[in-house]
Design a protein around this motif. Structure first.
Motif, mmCIF file in Angstrom:
data_model
loop_
_atom_site.group_PDB
_atom_site.id
_atom_site.type_symbol
_atom_site.label_atom_id
_atom_site.label_comp_id
_atom_site.label_asym_id
_atom_site.label_seq_id
_atom_site.Cartn_x
_atom_site.Cartn_y
_atom_site.Cartn_z
ATOM 1 N N LEU A 46 24.182 10.078 -10.154
ATOM 2 C CA LEU A 46 25.059 9.873 -11.317
ATOM 3 C C LEU A 46 24.344 9.079 -12.416
ATOM 4 C CD1 LEU A 46 28.509 9.143 -9.626
ATOM 5 C CD2 LEU A 46 27.837 11.170 -10.933
ATOM 6 N N VAL A 47 23.623 8.032 -12.038
ATOM 7 C CA VAL A 47 22.866 7.244 -13.013
ATOM 8 C C VAL A 47 21.828 8.129 -13.688
ATOM 9 C CG1 VAL A 47 21.173 5.370 -13.259
ATOM 10 C CG2 VAL A 47 23.263 5.006 -11.932
ATOM 11 N N TRP A 48 21.157 8.929 -12.903
ATOM 12 C CA TRP A 48 20.159 9.847 -13.463
ATOM 13 C C TRP A 48 20.814 10.811 -14.464
ATOM 14 C CZ3 TRP A 48 20.026 15.210 -12.754
ATOM 15 C CH2 TRP A 48 18.901 15.849 -13.289
ATOM 16 N N ALA A 49 21.957 11.368 -14.076
ATOM 17 C CA ALA A 49 22.646 12.327 -14.955
ATOM 18 C C ALA A 49 23.120 11.658 -16.246
ATOM 19 C CB ALA A 49 23.826 12.957 -14.215
ATOM 20 N N VAL A 50 23.641 10.453 -16.132
ATOM 21 C CA VAL A 50 24.146 9.731 -17.308
ATOM 22 C C VAL A 50 23.011 9.358 -18.254
ATOM 23 C CG1 VAL A 50 25.220 7.534 -18.030
ATOM 24 C CG2 VAL A 50 26.225 8.885 -16.190
ATOM 25 N N THR A 51 21.817 9.099 -17.707
ATOM 26 C CA THR A 51 20.689 8.725 -18.563
ATOM 27 C C THR A 51 20.026 9.934 -19.218
ATOM 28 O OG1 THR A 51 19.145 8.751 -16.696
ATOM 29 C CG2 THR A 51 20.165 6.628 -17.254
#
Length: 167
Positions: A46-51
């Motif tokens: 999720l962090v990867w996708a949001v960034t």
């Protein structure tokens, strides 16, 4: 048997490199199957996708997740195989104990996991023969070994066909 187990445990606790790696792998295996590990992996994705928008969905941004998942997958294959090998060995040991402890059971299957493919196929043929004889007898659970099935089959054949038995 108990002495052998004590020696093995003592040897594993002495701090050898192999046993240290084994203990580490055991801990990682247990952790990787936990809810916390799944939650952390989900959070990481999720962090990867949001960034993505921050890094303008660059090739480097994509490479980070691809490289990370590839490395984790590569390592997990070995951990899964290790766990499967251990589980399989423990299952074989339990089955061996049952075979050794059961009176009247054939001991030929103890350590069957070490048999060659040819030996396994031969035993498979014997058990197919046992199943055929049990089906012919209309009682699938009566006999417990190939030898016992042969004896029962021969007795029944002699009783039903006395003329053939005298040949």
């Amino acid at each position: 048997m108990q002495q052998l187990l004590k020696e093995e445990r003592t040897e594993n606790k002495t701090g050898t490199f192999s046993s240290a790696i084994g203990r580490f792998a055991e801990q990682i295996t247990k952790f990787s199957g936990s809810t916390l590990a799944f939650s952390l992996a989900t959070l990481l994705v999720l962090v990867w996708a949001v960034t993505g928008p921050v890094f303008k969905y660059s090739e480097t941004w994509q490479l980070v997740i691809n490289t990370g998942t590839t490395i984790i997958t590569f390592l997990m294959v070995f951990l899964i195989q290790r766990a499967q090998n251990k589980d399989s060995l423990v299952l074989h040991l339990k089955l061996n104990e049952l075979l050794a402890a059961t009176q009247g059971a054939s001991n030929r299957l103890i350590n069957a996991q070490d048999f060659t493919e040819e030996e396994i196929n031969t035993l498979h043929q014997y058990f197919c023969l046992l199943a055929e004889k049990a089906k012919a007898d209309k009682d699938l659970g009566h006999t417990h070994s190939v030898e016992e099935a042969e004896e029962n089959h021969e007795k029944k054949r002699k009783a039903h066909f006395p003329a053939e038995a005298s040949k």
